[in-house]
Design a protein around this motif. Structure first.
Motif, PDB file in Angstrom:
ATOM      1  N   GLY A  51       0.819  -1.204   0.000  1.00 22.24           N
ATOM      2  CA  GLY A  51       0.000   0.000   0.000  1.00 22.24           C
ATOM      3  C   GLY A  51       0.854   1.255   0.000  1.00 22.24           C
ATOM      4  O   GLY A  51       0.550   2.243  -0.688  1.00 22.24           O
ATOM      5  N   THR A  52       1.955   1.237   0.759  1.00 18.43           N
ATOM      6  CA  THR A  52       2.867   2.376   0.788  1.00 18.43           C
ATOM      7  C   THR A  52       3.514   2.583  -0.573  1.00 18.43           C
ATOM      8  O   THR A  52       3.591   3.716  -1.088  1.00 18.43           O
ATOM      9  N   THR A  96       0.798   8.765   4.770  1.00 18.01           N
ATOM     10  CA  THR A  96       1.134   8.775   6.202  1.00 18.01           C
ATOM     11  C   THR A  96       0.300   7.757   6.966  1.00 18.01           C
ATOM     12  O   THR A  96       0.793   7.114   7.895  1.00 18.01           O
ATOM     13  N   TRP A  97      -0.973   7.590   6.587  1.00 19.86           N
ATOM     14  CA  TRP A  97      -1.813   6.623   7.280  1.00 19.86           C
ATOM     15  C   TRP A  97      -1.324   5.198   7.038  1.00 19.86           C
ATOM     16  O   TRP A  97      -1.255   4.380   7.947  1.00 19.86           O
ATOM     17  N   LEU A 122       3.449   0.952  37.984  1.00 22.56           N
ATOM     18  CA  LEU A 122       3.922   1.599  36.769  1.00 22.56           C
ATOM     19  C   LEU A 122       2.848   1.479  35.701  1.00 22.56           C
ATOM     20  O   LEU A 122       2.440   0.377  35.339  1.00 22.56           O
ATOM     21  N   VAL A 123       2.362   2.611  35.183  1.00 23.92           N
ATOM     22  CA  VAL A 123       1.284   2.573  34.194  1.00 23.92           C
ATOM     23  C   VAL A 123       1.773   2.868  32.796  1.00 23.92           C
ATOM     24  O   VAL A 123       1.094   2.530  31.815  1.00 23.92           O
ATOM     25  N   GLN A 124       2.963   3.486  32.669  1.00 25.72           N
ATOM     26  CA  GLN A 124       3.476   3.758  31.321  1.00 25.72           C
ATOM     27  C   GLN A 124       4.967   4.066  31.381  1.00 25.72           C
ATOM     28  O   GLN A 124       5.475   4.598  32.363  1.00 25.72           O
ATOM     29  N   ARG A 125       5.633   3.719  30.282  1.00 29.48           N
ATOM     30  CA  ARG A 125       7.060   3.997  30.110  1.00 29.48           C
ATOM     31  C   ARG A 125       7.245   4.604  28.730  1.00 29.48           C
ATOM     32  O   ARG A 125       6.635   4.166  27.770  1.00 29.48           O
ATOM     33  N   ALA A 126       8.092   5.624  28.618  1.00 34.50           N
ATOM     34  CA  ALA A 126       8.348   6.252  27.317  1.00 34.50           C
ATOM     35  C   ALA A 126       9.836   6.523  27.181  1.00 34.50           C
ATOM     36  O   ALA A 126      10.355   7.484  27.749  1.00 34.50           O
ATOM     37  N   ASP A 127      10.528   5.636  26.431  1.00 31.04           N
ATOM     38  CA  ASP A 127      11.933   5.882  26.121  1.00 31.04           C
ATOM     39  C   ASP A 127      12.016   6.460  24.712  1.00 31.04           C
ATOM     40  O   ASP A 127      11.009   6.895  24.156  1.00 31.04           O
ATOM     41  N   ALA A 128      13.199   6.470  24.117  1.00 33.84           N
ATOM     42  CA  ALA A 128      13.360   7.075  22.793  1.00 33.84           C
ATOM     43  C   ALA A 128      12.497   6.372  21.753  1.00 33.84           C
ATOM     44  O   ALA A 128      11.826   7.016  20.943  1.00 33.84           O
ATOM     45  N   THR A 129      12.503   5.031  21.772  1.00 33.27           N
ATOM     46  CA  THR A 129      11.695   4.317  20.788  1.00 33.27           C
ATOM     47  C   THR A 129      10.212   4.526  21.046  1.00 33.27           C
ATOM     48  O   THR A 129       9.419   4.613  20.103  1.00 33.27           O
ATOM     49  N   GLY A 130       9.825   4.629  22.323  1.00 31.28           N
ATOM     50  CA  GLY A 130       8.429   4.901  22.645  1.00 31.28           C
ATOM     51  C   GLY A 130       7.985   6.260  22.147  1.00 31.28           C
ATOM     52  O   GLY A 130       6.860   6.434  21.674  1.00 31.28           O
ATOM     53  N   ARG A 131       8.890   7.249  22.231  1.00 30.04           N
ATOM     54  CA  ARG A 131       8.538   8.579  21.738  1.00 30.04           C
ATOM     55  C   ARG A 131       8.461   8.592  20.221  1.00 30.04           C
ATOM     56  O   ARG A 131       7.587   9.244  19.641  1.00 30.04           O
ATOM     57  N   TRP A 132       9.373   7.899  19.547  1.00 23.17           N
ATOM     58  CA  TRP A 132       9.270   7.786  18.094  1.00 23.17           C
ATOM     59  C   TRP A 132       7.953   7.132  17.699  1.00 23.17           C
ATOM     60  O   TRP A 132       7.285   7.555  16.753  1.00 23.17           O
ATOM     61  N   ARG A 133       7.577   6.080  18.403  1.00 19.59           N
ATOM     62  CA  ARG A 133       6.315   5.402  18.097  1.00 19.59           C
ATOM     63  C   ARG A 133       5.135   6.337  18.339  1.00 19.59           C
ATOM     64  O   ARG A 133       4.164   6.324  17.577  1.00 19.59           O
ATOM     65  N   ARG A 134       5.220   7.150  19.402  1.00 17.98           N
ATOM     66  CA  ARG A 134       4.128   8.078  19.680  1.00 17.98           C
ATOM     67  C   ARG A 134       3.896   9.017  18.505  1.00 17.98           C
ATOM     68  O   ARG A 134       2.764   9.287  18.107  1.00 17.98           O
ATOM     69  N   TRP A 135       4.970   9.583  17.908  1.00 17.93           N
ATOM     70  CA  TRP A 135       4.797  10.538  16.808  1.00 17.93           C
ATOM     71  C   TRP A 135       4.554   9.849  15.474  1.00 17.93           C
ATOM     72  O   TRP A 135       3.732  10.309  14.667  1.00 17.93           O
ATOM     73  N   LEU A 136       5.253   8.733  15.230  1.00 15.16           N
ATOM     74  CA  LEU A 136       5.120   8.068  13.928  1.00 15.16           C
ATOM     75  C   LEU A 136       3.842   7.259  13.806  1.00 15.16           C
ATOM     76  O   LEU A 136       3.362   7.037  12.694  1.00 15.16           O
ATOM     77  N   PHE A 137       3.293   6.810  14.938  1.00 16.44           N
ATOM     78  CA  PHE A 137       2.019   6.089  14.854  1.00 16.44           C
ATOM     79  C   PHE A 137       0.857   6.955  15.334  1.00 16.44           C
ATOM     80  O   PHE A 137      -0.007   7.332  14.549  1.00 16.44           O
ATOM     81  N   SER A 138       0.827   7.281  16.619  1.00 14.43           N
ATOM     82  CA  SER A 138      -0.308   8.053  17.135  1.00 14.43           C
ATOM     83  C   SER A 138      -0.432   9.399  16.435  1.00 14.43           C
ATOM     84  O   SER A 138      -1.533   9.843  16.099  1.00 14.43           O
ATOM     85  N   GLY A 139       0.709  10.056  16.211  1.00 15.57           N
ATOM     86  CA  GLY A 139       0.659  11.356  15.547  1.00 15.57           C
ATOM     87  C   GLY A 139       0.167  11.261  14.122  1.00 15.57           C
ATOM     88  O   GLY A 139      -0.789  11.933  13.729  1.00 15.57           O
ATOM     89  N   LEU A 140       0.805  10.409  13.323  1.00 17.82           N
ATOM     90  CA  LEU A 140       0.464  10.320  11.905  1.00 17.82           C
ATOM     91  C   LEU A 140      -0.841   9.562  11.664  1.00 17.82           C
ATOM     92  O   LEU A 140      -1.633   9.953  10.809  1.00 17.82           O
ATOM     93  N   HIS A 141      -1.049   8.477  12.395  1.00 17.35           N
ATOM     94  CA  HIS A 141      -2.204   7.630  12.101  1.00 17.35           C
ATOM     95  C   HIS A 141      -3.510   8.246  12.587  1.00 17.35           C
ATOM     96  O   HIS A 141      -4.559   8.051  11.976  1.00 17.35           O
ATOM     97  N   ARG A 142      -3.442   8.958  13.710  1.00 15.13           N
ATOM     98  CA  ARG A 142      -4.662   9.537  14.283  1.00 15.13           C
ATOM     99  C   ARG A 142      -4.664  11.058  14.208  1.00 15.13           C
ATOM    100  O   ARG A 142      -5.533  11.700  14.792  1.00 15.13           O
ATOM    101  N   LEU A 143      -3.667  11.628  13.510  1.00 17.28           N
ATOM    102  CA  LEU A 143      -3.507  13.080  13.449  1.00 17.28           C
ATOM    103  C   LEU A 143      -3.575  13.678  14.851  1.00 17.28           C
ATOM    104  O   LEU A 143      -4.321  14.599  15.135  1.00 17.28           O
ATOM    105  N   ASP A 144      -2.759  13.109  15.710  1.00 14.62           N
ATOM    106  CA  ASP A 144      -2.774  13.454  17.128  1.00 14.62           C
ATOM    107  C   ASP A 144      -1.413  14.042  17.500  1.00 14.62           C
ATOM    108  O   ASP A 144      -0.563  13.365  18.061  1.00 14.62           O
TER     109      ASP A 144
END
Length: 500
Positions: free
Chosen positions: A218-219, A264-265, A418-440
Motif C-alpha cells: 500500500g505504501t 502517512t496513514w 507503573l502505568v506507562q514507560r516512554a523511552d526514545a523508541t516509545g517517543r518515536w512510536r508516539r509521533w510516527l504512529f499516534s501522531g500520523l495515524h490519528r492526526l494526534d
C-alpha cells in the motif's frame, strides 16, 4: 529507455492499484467505523460494579498451599455467594479457591453457567435465558486477549441485544461481554481493519507478515501514485491542472490533494506492527522494581486474617493485592465505586510522595533523575486518546531520568504501579504512529467534534481516491480484454477466409 520506464510505472500503478486499492478502500471505511466502535472489552471497574459485598462471615479456609510459595496477584471477591480467592503464581495458571471450604474450585460448564446467570441481562423484568453454550479456546472476539482465562465458557442469551458473555475457565469470572450491535460494527470496523480474521490471526507469524507486507504494498502504491500525479500536474491543455478528463481527472486531483495523508496513514499503520523490531522497547523490568518482591503465601494469609475483621461491615466488593516497595498492600473497591489502598493490617494507607520518590530511585538505579513530581495534567506522551477508549490516571507521578534518552515513567499514585514507560523508541512510536495515524500531534487537535470532522473528511478523500483508482483499473482491464478478444476473433476470421 525513459518511455519504457514510464510505461512500466503506469502499468504497475494501474494493476497493483486494483488489488491493493481495494484493500485501501476497506482500510478507510473500517477506519471511520473504528472512530466510534472499539473492539469489545470489559473494564474491571465495569465488571465489579454489580458485585455484592464480600461475605467475610464465611471466611476463611485456605487449603494446603505452601507458606513459602510466592504469589504475584491475589484477588478476593464473592463467587456464587461465598468469598473466593483468585491466585496467580509465577509460571502457573490462575486458580480459584472457595474460602468457605478451603477447596479449589474447578470451573466446569455447570459452575460457569451459575456465574453467568448472575450477570445475565434482563428481558422485560426477567433474566434472559441461555440459548447456546460452548467451551472455546478462543473465538473471533477474544483473539489476542484473555490468555490466562482459557478455555472460555461462551453463553448466548435470548435478550434483544443477543448478548454473548464469556466466563474464564481458570478464574471463574466474567471476562468479556458483547452485543449484536458491537459484533455487527466490528465486522465492518476493527476486524477487517486489523485483518483480524480468526483463521489468519491464530497463526501469529503469518498474520504479522501479512499485515506488514500488505502495508508495504500500500505504501509503494501510494508513493508511485503521488510521483505520477506530480509528473502529470499542469500538463493539461488550456491551463487545466491535469491532462485527464472525467473520472481520470478526479482521481488525479483527489490523489494529489489527499495522497500524502494516505501515505502517512498506510506507513504509520505499517509502523504500528514494529516491522523487523526497529522500534523495539528496551524495558528493564521497571514494574517489578517499583513493586518489589512478591509476597509469600504466609504473608497473604496473615494479612487476610486481619482484613476480614477490619472489613466485615465496610461494603468491600473486591480486594486486590498491590505490593509496593516489597510490602503487601491491597486495593479495596467499595460498593459505592470508591477505591482505597489498605496496608497489610487493613488500615487505609494512601501512597505517600516519599514512597513514590523511593520507587523512582529504584527504577532509576545509577542513571540519575532529572525530574520527579506529581502532575495533574496530561502531557505529550501520557494522554487519554493514546489509549483510545481508556481514561488515563490523573494525577500521576512522573519520573524523567537523567539518561541519554530522557526516559519517562508514570506511576499511579493510588497504588504505585507503573502505568506507562516512554523511552526514545516509545517517543518515536508516539509521533510516527499516534501522531500520523490519528492526526494526534497536539491537545487542540484532539478536541471533538473538530477531530471527528477533520478525520472523516480526510478519510473520505482517501477513500474516493482509492475507489476511483480501483474502478479505473478494473475498467481498463475490461477494455484490454475486449480488445484482445476482438483481435483474436479477427485473426481467426482472417485465417478462415484463406483458400485451401
Amino acid at each position: 529507455m525513459t518511455n519504457i520506464l514510464w510505461r512500466a510505472t503506469v502499468f504497475t500503478h494501474r494493476y497493483l492499484g486494483i488489488a491493493v486499492g481495494l484493500l485501501m478502500v476497506m482500510w478507510f471505511l473500517s477506519g471511520i467505523v473504528m472512530m466510534y466502535v472499539p473492539f469489545p472489552r470489559l473494564a474491571d471497574a465495569e465488571r465489579v460494579r454489580f458485585q455484592p459485598p464480600i461475605s467475610w462471615q464465611f471466611c476463611c479456609q485456605y487449603g494446603t498451599l505452601a507458606d513459602e510459595a510466592q504469589i504475584t496477584r491475589v484477588q478476593v471477591e464473592n463467587h456464587l455467594g461465598v468469598p473466593a480467592l483468585r491466585l496467580r503464581a509465577p509460571g502457573q495458571p490462575d486458580s480459584l479457591y472457595d474460602l468457605a471450604l478451603g477447596a479449589r474450585v474447578p470451573i466446569d460448564a455447570d459452575t460457569a453457567r451459575k456465574v453467568v446467570l448472575e450477570a445475565a441481562p434482563n428481558v422485560i423484568g426477567r433474566p434472559a435465558n441461555v440459548i447456546a453454550y460452548e467451551q472455546v479456546p478462543l473465538d473471533q472476539f477474544t483473539l489476542g486477549r484473555a490468555q490466562r482465562d482459557r478455555p472460555l465458557h461462551r453463553f448466548e442469551f435470548d435478550d434483544p441485544n443477543k448478548t454473548i458473555i464469556y466466563v474464564s475457565g481458570t478464574a471463574g469470572q466474567v471476562v468479556m461481554w458483547t452485543t449484536v450491535t458491537q459484533r455487527f460494527w466490528n465486522w465492518l470496523g476493527a476486524i477487517p481493519h486489523w485483518l483480524y480474521f480468526t483463521e489468519l490471526r491464530t497463526q501469529q507469524q503469518l498474520w504479522t507478515q501479512t499485515v506488514i507486507w500488505t502495508s508495504i504494498l500500500g505504501t509503494f502504491l501510494t508513493v508511485v501514485g503521488i510521483a505520477l500525479g506530480v509528473i502529470q500536474f499542469r500538463r493539461g491543455r488550456d491551463g487545466r491542472l491535469s491532462p485527464y478528463r472525467g473520472l481520470f481527472y478526479w482521481h488525479h486531483v483527489v490523489g494529489l490533494v489527499f495522497g500524502v495523508l494516505t501515505l502517512t496513514w498506510i506507513a504509520s499503520g505499517l509502523i504500528s506492527m514494529n516491522p523487523w523490531g526497529f522500534l523495539e522497547g528496551r524495558g528493564r523490568g521497571e514494574a517489578s522494581l517499583a513493586q518489589g518482591a512478591s509476597p509469600k503465601w504466609s504473608e497473604v494469609k496473615s494479612s487476610l486474617e486481619a482484613l476480614r475483621t477490619q472489613l466485615a461491615a465496610a461494603g468491600v466488593v473486591s480486594l486486590t493485592s498491590a505490593p509496593f516497595g516489597g510490602k503487601l498492600y491491597w486495593l479495596a473497591t467499595f460498593n459505592d465505586g470508591g477505591i482505597k489502598r489498605l496496608d497489610a493490617a487493613g488500615h487505609v494507607a494512601p501512597t505517600s510522595e516519599g514512597e513514590l520518590a523511593q520507587a523512582a530511585q529504584r527504577i532509576a538505579g545509577d542513571r540519575g533523575i532529572a525530574e520527579q513530581r506529581l502532575v495533574n495534567e496530561e502531557d505529550a506522551y501520557y494522554y487519554s486518546r493514546q489509549r483510545r477508549w481508556e481514561e488515563v490516571v490523573l494525577p500521576v507521578y512522573r519520573i524523567v531520568l537523567n539518561d541519554e534518552e530522557q526516559t519517562r515513567y508514570y506511576l499511579d499514585p493510588k497504588s504505585g504501579a507503573l502505568v506507562q514507560r516512554a523511552d526514545a523508541t516509545g517517543r518515536w512510536r508516539r509521533w510516527l504512529f499516534s501522531g500520523l495515524h490519528r492526526l494526534d500531534f497536539t491537545a487542540w487537535m484532539r478536541w471533538r467534534p473538530f477531530w471527528d470532522v477533520m478525520m472523516v473528511v480526510l478519510m473520505l478523500g482517501g477513500l474516493v481516491g482509492s475507489a476511483a483508482g480501483c474502478w479505473l483499473g478494473i475498467r481498463r482491464i475490461r477494455s484490454d480484454v475486449a480488445v484482445l478478444f476482438r483481435r483474436r476473433t479477427s485473426a481467426g476470421e482472417s485465417q478462415s477466409t484463406v483458400p485451401s
